[in-house]
Design an enzyme around this catalytic site. Structure first.
Site, mmCIF file in Angstrom:
data_model
loop_
_atom_site.group_PDB
_atom_site.id
_atom_site.type_symbol
_atom_site.label_atom_id
_atom_site.label_comp_id
_atom_site.label_asym_id
_atom_site.label_seq_id
_atom_site.Cartn_x
_atom_site.Cartn_y
_atom_site.Cartn_z
ATOM 1 N N LEU A 1 -26.798 23.659 28.623
ATOM 2 C CA LEU A 1 -26.343 23.829 29.998
ATOM 3 C C LEU A 1 -24.987 24.527 29.989
ATOM 4 O O LEU A 1 -24.140 24.228 29.148
ATOM 5 C CB LEU A 1 -26.218 22.475 30.692
ATOM 6 C CG LEU A 1 -27.508 21.653 30.787
ATOM 7 C CD1 LEU A 1 -27.244 20.329 31.513
ATOM 8 C CD2 LEU A 1 -28.592 22.427 31.517
ATOM 9 N N ARG B 1 -22.346 29.474 33.086
ATOM 10 C CA ARG B 1 -22.700 30.896 33.041
ATOM 11 C C ARG B 1 -24.217 31.111 33.077
ATOM 12 O O ARG B 1 -24.662 32.243 33.288
ATOM 13 C CB ARG B 1 -22.082 31.571 31.815
ATOM 14 C CG ARG B 1 -20.564 31.642 31.908
ATOM 15 C CD ARG B 1 -19.936 32.618 30.927
ATOM 16 N NE ARG B 1 -18.535 32.865 31.270
ATOM 17 C CZ ARG B 1 -17.487 32.271 30.693
ATOM 18 N NH1 ARG B 1 -17.666 31.373 29.745
ATOM 19 N NH2 ARG B 1 -16.263 32.559 31.074
ATOM 20 N N GLN C 1 -7.133 32.055 29.978
ATOM 21 C CA GLN C 1 -8.151 32.061 28.929
ATOM 22 C C GLN C 1 -9.231 33.099 29.185
ATOM 23 O O GLN C 1 -10.201 33.176 28.431
ATOM 24 C CB GLN C 1 -8.741 30.667 28.724
ATOM 25 C CG GLN C 1 -9.626 30.157 29.845
ATOM 26 C CD GLN C 1 -9.991 28.703 29.633
ATOM 27 O OE1 GLN C 1 -9.165 27.811 29.733
ATOM 28 N NE2 GLN C 1 -11.246 28.434 29.329
ATOM 29 N N GLN D 1 -13.624 25.358 20.348
ATOM 30 C CA GLN D 1 -12.604 24.806 21.245
ATOM 31 C C GLN D 1 -12.274 23.362 20.861
ATOM 32 O O GLN D 1 -11.103 22.974 20.783
ATOM 33 C CB GLN D 1 -13.139 24.871 22.679
ATOM 34 C CG GLN D 1 -12.347 24.095 23.701
ATOM 35 C CD GLN D 1 -12.850 24.350 25.105
ATOM 36 O OE1 GLN D 1 -12.628 25.419 25.656
ATOM 37 N NE2 GLN D 1 -13.539 23.390 25.690
ATOM 38 N N GLY E 1 -24.264 18.776 32.157
ATOM 39 C CA GLY E 1 -23.496 18.682 30.905
ATOM 40 C C GLY E 1 -22.108 18.109 31.185
ATOM 41 O O GLY E 1 -21.654 17.182 30.504
ATOM 42 N N HIS E 2 -21.440 18.643 32.196
ATOM 43 C CA HIS E 2 -20.126 18.100 32.571
ATOM 44 C C HIS E 2 -20.252 16.615 32.944
ATOM 45 O O HIS E 2 -19.428 15.787 32.558
ATOM 46 C CB HIS E 2 -19.556 18.836 33.779
ATOM 47 C CG HIS E 2 -19.279 20.297 33.561
ATOM 48 N ND1 HIS E 2 -19.958 21.299 34.221
ATOM 49 C CD2 HIS E 2 -18.385 20.938 32.764
ATOM 50 C CE1 HIS E 2 -19.488 22.468 33.839
ATOM 51 N NE2 HIS E 2 -18.536 22.290 32.960
ATOM 52 N N GLY F 1 -16.777 18.791 25.273
ATOM 53 C CA GLY F 1 -18.159 18.953 24.853
ATOM 54 C C GLY F 1 -18.269 19.641 23.497
ATOM 55 O O GLY F 1 -17.516 20.568 23.202
ATOM 56 N N GLU F 2 -19.215 19.180 22.712
ATOM 57 C CA GLU F 2 -19.500 19.867 21.439
ATOM 58 C C GLU F 2 -20.098 21.247 21.697
ATOM 59 O O GLU F 2 -20.156 22.073 20.796
ATOM 60 C CB GLU F 2 -20.461 19.013 20.600
ATOM 61 C CG GLU F 2 -19.823 17.729 20.110
ATOM 62 C CD GLU F 2 -20.749 16.886 19.256
ATOM 63 O OE1 GLU F 2 -21.966 17.186 19.198
ATOM 64 O OE2 GLU F 2 -20.262 15.919 18.649
HETATM 65 P P1 AMP Z 1 -16.033 24.285 31.165
HETATM 66 O O1 AMP Z 1 -16.020 23.894 32.602
HETATM 67 O O2 AMP Z 1 -17.073 25.278 30.835
HETATM 68 O O3 AMP Z 1 -14.665 24.622 30.645
HETATM 69 O O4 AMP Z 1 -16.463 22.975 30.383
HETATM 70 C C1 AMP Z 1 -15.758 21.768 30.539
HETATM 71 C C2 AMP Z 1 -16.152 20.806 29.466
HETATM 72 O O5 AMP Z 1 -17.552 20.548 29.540
HETATM 73 C C3 AMP Z 1 -15.905 21.373 28.053
HETATM 74 O O6 AMP Z 1 -15.401 20.328 27.239
HETATM 75 C C4 AMP Z 1 -17.264 21.808 27.625
HETATM 76 O O7 AMP Z 1 -17.436 21.793 26.217
HETATM 77 C C5 AMP Z 1 -18.133 20.768 28.287
HETATM 78 N N1 AMP Z 1 -19.505 21.239 28.427
HETATM 79 C C6 AMP Z 1 -19.920 22.379 29.030
HETATM 80 N N2 AMP Z 1 -21.249 22.519 28.915
HETATM 81 C C7 AMP Z 1 -21.691 21.439 28.203
HETATM 82 C C8 AMP Z 1 -22.957 20.999 27.738
HETATM 83 N N3 AMP Z 1 -24.074 21.702 27.959
HETATM 84 N N4 AMP Z 1 -23.011 19.854 27.028
HETATM 85 C C9 AMP Z 1 -21.886 19.135 26.768
HETATM 86 N N5 AMP Z 1 -20.657 19.489 27.189
HETATM 87 C C10 AMP Z 1 -20.562 20.623 27.896
#
Ligand code: AMP
Length: 279
Positions: free
Chosen positions: A184, A187, A61, A153, A36-37, A147-148
């Site tokens: 994805l 967690r 956070q 957020q 996803g990232h 990410g959506e």
């Molecule tokens: P995080 O590391 O969880 O803070 O996520 C970093 C970025 O990746 C944020 O903008 C999230 O929304 C995005 N993100 C996390 N998981 C996904 C996913 N499955 N699909 C799209 N974007 C994601």
């Protein structure tokens, strides 16, 4: 790929990337990178000349009883994946660089952070808005991609950027999902094999509810059924399943576009979130 940990070096490196009018897209993350990232990094490279990724597990956070200390961290593995995706620069500051002694300022996007995940996680979105504002000022990107998956957020950051006149284009990227539909998430690594198999009930219930609402079913009935289906699928509790205005996040008792179904549920000790367009 340069890995940078101090702000002065970062400013020089980003200025060099932007020389000759080239653009930079920033992808903020907390590491533990999954596909996803990486889909965000690919989007960054499509929409800009250079992709810059930040990895910072942001303590402000996380609530006192949340998983800050246990949050998965593996910078070497993350960096290797970012090299494969042709990332120009990894911004990986320490906590002391992000929050030097005496740091007192924070940002609150009033209202938008109060409901949904904000209700269960007081202060969470203030922590997010503050660190993202700092990342924007540190990196000074032309574009930033979120990410959506984290819809609330994304809405908060769009509003903050608008309200504070950040000269950054905010882009949302579609949710990357596993084959069974589960979004994805870093967690997901906390789930046992049984929990992981059961977790597919969560997006399935949301998909059904979104289709029902778009097809004219009563909102309350569809939300109640989704909640029951998530529990029947093996989740321990549902924090919320709500129909919201996609931009203002106002709860909707009746369907009108643009609407988004937002949900959070807990399986074992793991809290998962998901959302879906209703159209
Ligand atoms: P995080 O590391 O969880 O803070 O996520 C970093 C970025 O990746 C944020 O903008 C999230 O929304 C995005 N993100 C996390 N998981 C996904 C996913 N499955 N699909 C799209 N974007 C994601």
């Amino acid at each position: 790929m340069q890995i940078i940990r101090d702000i002065a070096t970062l400013h020089r490196a980003v200025a060099a990337l932007q020389q000759g009018g080239k653009s930079v897209a920033l992808v903020p993350t907390m590491g533990a990178l999954h596909d996803g990232h990486l889909s965000l990094v690919r989007m960054a490279r499509r929409v800009a000349d250079h992709a810059v990724v930040s990895i910072f597990v942001n303590p402000t956070q996380f609530g006192p009883n949340e998983d800050y200390a246990a949050y998965p961290r593996d910078e070497a593995r993350d960096a290797a994946r970012l090299v494969e995706e042709k990332t120009a620069l990894l911004w990986a500051p320490d906590v002391a660089v992000m929050y030097p002694d005496g740091h007192r300022t924070h940002i609150e996007v009033a209202g938008l952070g109060a409901d949904y995940c904000g209700a269960a996680r007081p202060g969470h979105f203030d922590g997010v808005a503050t660190v993202v504002a700092k990342l924007f000022n540190q990196v000074r990107p032309d574009i930033a991609i979120f990410g959506e998956k984290d819809w609330q957020q994304l809405a908060i950051i769009r509003r903050m950027a608008r309200d504070l006149d950040f000269a950054v284009d905010i882009l949302g990227a579609p949710i990357a999902r596993d084959a069974d539909g589960l979004a994805l998430s870093s967690r997901n690594a906390y789930l046992s094999p049984e929990q992981r198999a059961a977790a597919a009930a969560f997006p399935a219930a949301l998909k059904e509810a979104a289709a029902a609402i778009a097809g004219g079913a009563g909102v309350d009935t569809a939300l109640a059924k989704a909640q029951a289906d998530i529990i029947a699928g093996g989740f321990d509790s549902v924090h919320y399943v709500a129909l919201a205005d996609a931009d203002s996040l106002e709860r909707l008792a009746e369907y009108r576009r643009p609407a988004r179904l937002l949900a959070a549920a807990r399986i074992g000790k793991t809290r998962l979130i998901d959302n879906l367009a209703v159209e």
